[in-house]
Motif scaffolding. Structure first.
Motif, mmCIF file in Angstrom:
data_model
loop_
_atom_site.group_PDB
_atom_site.id
_atom_site.type_symbol
_atom_site.label_atom_id
_atom_site.label_comp_id
_atom_site.label_asym_id
_atom_site.label_seq_id
_atom_site.Cartn_x
_atom_site.Cartn_y
_atom_site.Cartn_z
ATOM 1 N N THR A 8 0.537 -1.180 0.153
ATOM 2 C CA THR A 8 -0.070 -0.130 -0.138
ATOM 3 C C THR A 8 0.918 1.495 0.300
ATOM 4 N N VAL A 9 0.361 2.078 -0.947
ATOM 5 C CA VAL A 9 1.020 3.823 -0.113
ATOM 6 C C VAL A 9 0.108 4.764 -0.064
ATOM 7 N N ALA A 10 0.111 5.251 0.834
ATOM 8 C CA ALA A 10 -0.539 6.596 1.136
ATOM 9 C C ALA A 10 -0.165 7.419 0.541
ATOM 10 N N THR A 11 -1.156 8.258 0.694
ATOM 11 C CA THR A 11 -1.277 10.172 0.308
ATOM 12 C C THR A 11 -2.186 10.923 0.530
ATOM 13 N N LYS A 12 -2.082 12.139 -0.001
ATOM 14 C CA LYS A 12 -3.334 13.084 0.422
ATOM 15 C C LYS A 12 -3.355 14.010 -0.547
ATOM 16 N N ALA A 13 -4.584 14.581 -0.829
ATOM 17 C CA ALA A 13 -4.624 16.187 -1.656
ATOM 18 C C ALA A 13 -6.095 16.810 -0.222
ATOM 19 N N ALA A 14 -5.145 17.611 -0.692
ATOM 20 C CA ALA A 14 -5.609 19.712 0.375
ATOM 21 C C ALA A 14 -5.742 19.902 -0.052
ATOM 22 N N VAL A 15 -7.741 19.914 -0.358
ATOM 23 C CA VAL A 15 -8.846 21.316 -1.491
ATOM 24 C C VAL A 15 -9.128 22.006 -0.837
ATOM 25 N N LEU A 16 -7.949 23.391 -0.958
ATOM 26 C CA LEU A 16 -8.749 24.446 0.203
ATOM 27 C C LEU A 16 -9.699 25.200 -0.322
ATOM 28 N N SER A 17 -9.517 25.255 -1.578
ATOM 29 C CA SER A 17 -10.535 26.430 -2.233
ATOM 30 C C SER A 17 -11.925 25.047 -3.562
ATOM 31 N N PRO A 18 -13.270 25.209 -3.106
ATOM 32 C CA PRO A 18 -14.327 24.261 -3.936
ATOM 33 C C PRO A 18 -13.975 24.978 -5.031
ATOM 34 N N GLY A 19 -13.562 24.114 -5.945
ATOM 35 C CA GLY A 19 -14.105 24.389 -7.355
ATOM 36 C C GLY A 19 -12.548 24.257 -8.323
ATOM 37 N N GLN A 20 -11.883 24.402 -7.528
ATOM 38 C CA GLN A 20 -10.051 24.113 -8.171
ATOM 39 C C GLN A 20 -9.926 22.623 -7.605
ATOM 40 N N SER A 21 -10.260 22.412 -8.291
ATOM 41 C CA SER A 21 -9.295 20.469 -7.995
ATOM 42 C C SER A 21 -7.663 20.163 -7.939
ATOM 43 N N VAL A 22 -6.874 19.456 -7.404
ATOM 44 C CA VAL A 22 -6.121 19.239 -7.081
ATOM 45 C C VAL A 22 -5.681 18.120 -6.971
ATOM 46 N N VAL A 36 -7.872 3.304 -2.349
ATOM 47 C CA VAL A 36 -9.519 3.960 -0.933
ATOM 48 C C VAL A 36 -9.002 5.593 -0.106
ATOM 49 N N VAL A 37 -10.521 6.229 -0.141
ATOM 50 C CA VAL A 37 -9.886 7.849 -0.082
ATOM 51 C C VAL A 37 -11.177 7.706 0.939
ATOM 52 N N LEU A 38 -10.221 8.563 2.070
ATOM 53 C CA LEU A 38 -11.265 8.991 2.934
ATOM 54 C C LEU A 38 -11.166 10.660 3.294
ATOM 55 N N ASN A 39 -12.513 11.123 3.348
ATOM 56 C CA ASN A 39 -13.234 12.131 3.505
ATOM 57 C C ASN A 39 -13.049 13.136 4.982
ATOM 58 N N GLU A 40 -11.584 13.495 4.839
ATOM 59 C CA GLU A 40 -11.507 13.835 6.810
ATOM 60 C C GLU A 40 -12.454 14.896 7.247
ATOM 61 N N SER A 41 -13.163 15.476 6.449
ATOM 62 C CA SER A 41 -13.651 16.667 7.116
ATOM 63 C C SER A 41 -15.200 16.509 7.289
ATOM 64 N N VAL A 100 -5.580 9.328 0.712
ATOM 65 C CA VAL A 100 -5.852 7.704 0.220
ATOM 66 C C VAL A 100 -4.483 6.831 -0.198
ATOM 67 N N THR A 101 -5.240 6.369 0.160
ATOM 68 C CA THR A 101 -4.408 4.713 0.269
ATOM 69 C C THR A 101 -4.980 4.063 -1.186
ATOM 70 N N TYR A 102 -3.715 3.720 -2.002
ATOM 71 C CA TYR A 102 -3.477 2.782 -2.912
ATOM 72 C C TYR A 102 -2.795 1.283 -2.807
ATOM 73 N N VAL A 103 -3.717 0.656 -3.307
ATOM 74 C CA VAL A 103 -3.825 -0.519 -2.738
ATOM 75 C C VAL A 103 -3.446 -1.344 -4.453
ATOM 76 N N ASN A 104 -1.501 -1.831 -4.201
ATOM 77 C CA ASN A 104 -1.196 -2.026 -4.645
ATOM 78 C C ASN A 104 -1.163 -3.717 -4.996
ATOM 79 N N GLN A 105 -1.347 -4.569 -6.675
ATOM 80 C CA GLN A 105 -1.167 -5.874 -6.635
ATOM 81 C C GLN A 105 0.491 -6.127 -7.077
ATOM 82 N N PHE A 106 0.628 -7.341 -6.133
ATOM 83 C CA PHE A 106 1.746 -7.724 -7.222
ATOM 84 C C PHE A 106 1.828 -9.415 -7.844
ATOM 85 N N GLY A 107 2.498 -9.754 -8.805
ATOM 86 C CA GLY A 107 2.293 -11.070 -9.304
ATOM 87 C C GLY A 107 1.691 -11.070 -10.328
ATOM 88 N N SER A 108 1.336 -12.156 -11.225
ATOM 89 C CA SER A 108 0.214 -11.777 -12.096
ATOM 90 C C SER A 108 -0.998 -11.736 -11.768
#
Length: 108
Positions: A8-22, A36-41, A100-108
């Motif tokens: 897994t890889v964790a990251t985040k995106a902070a939306v400061l101004s609604p209407g402007q994506s990040v 897997v996306v968690l809305n902390e708001s 955001v958590t990215y769930v990754n696949q390994f192998g075939s």
């Protein structure tokens, strides 16, 4: 992005101004199959969609994540995706942070 060696890889995106994506701090790894996306708001609705920051996401087609809720979005590994896609985050009703958590696949 390249293939991640982590399950897994964790990251985040902070939306400061609604209407402007990040964009998230880390791109989706090639071997990621699920976001897997968690809305902390406590009040704002988080939007998830394919787009180009800073253009706002269309609320009629973007995925909605209610306040303090999560969403699992199956995207498929890079070889299964319809094409190159950049996931971005926006909000309705105030600022929001996506964990955001990215769930990754390994192998075939």
């Amino acid at each position: 992005m390249a293939v991640s060696k982590d399950p897994t890889v964790a990251t985040k995106a902070a939306v400061l101004s609604p209407g402007q994506s990040v964009a998230p701090l880390a791109e989706v790894p090639d071997n990621c199959h699920t976001l897997v996306v968690l809305n902390e708001s406590a009040k704002a609705i988080l939007l998830v969609g394919i787009g180009q920051a800073p253009a706002g996401l269309d609320k009629d087609v973007a995925s909605h994540v209610p306040p303090q809720c999560s969403l699992a979005l199956e995207v498929g590994v890079l070889s299964e995706r319809a094409g190159p896609a950049k996931y971005v985050y926006d909000a309705i009703g105030g600022a929001a942070t996506a964990r955001v958590t990215y769930v990754n696949q390994f192998g075939s």
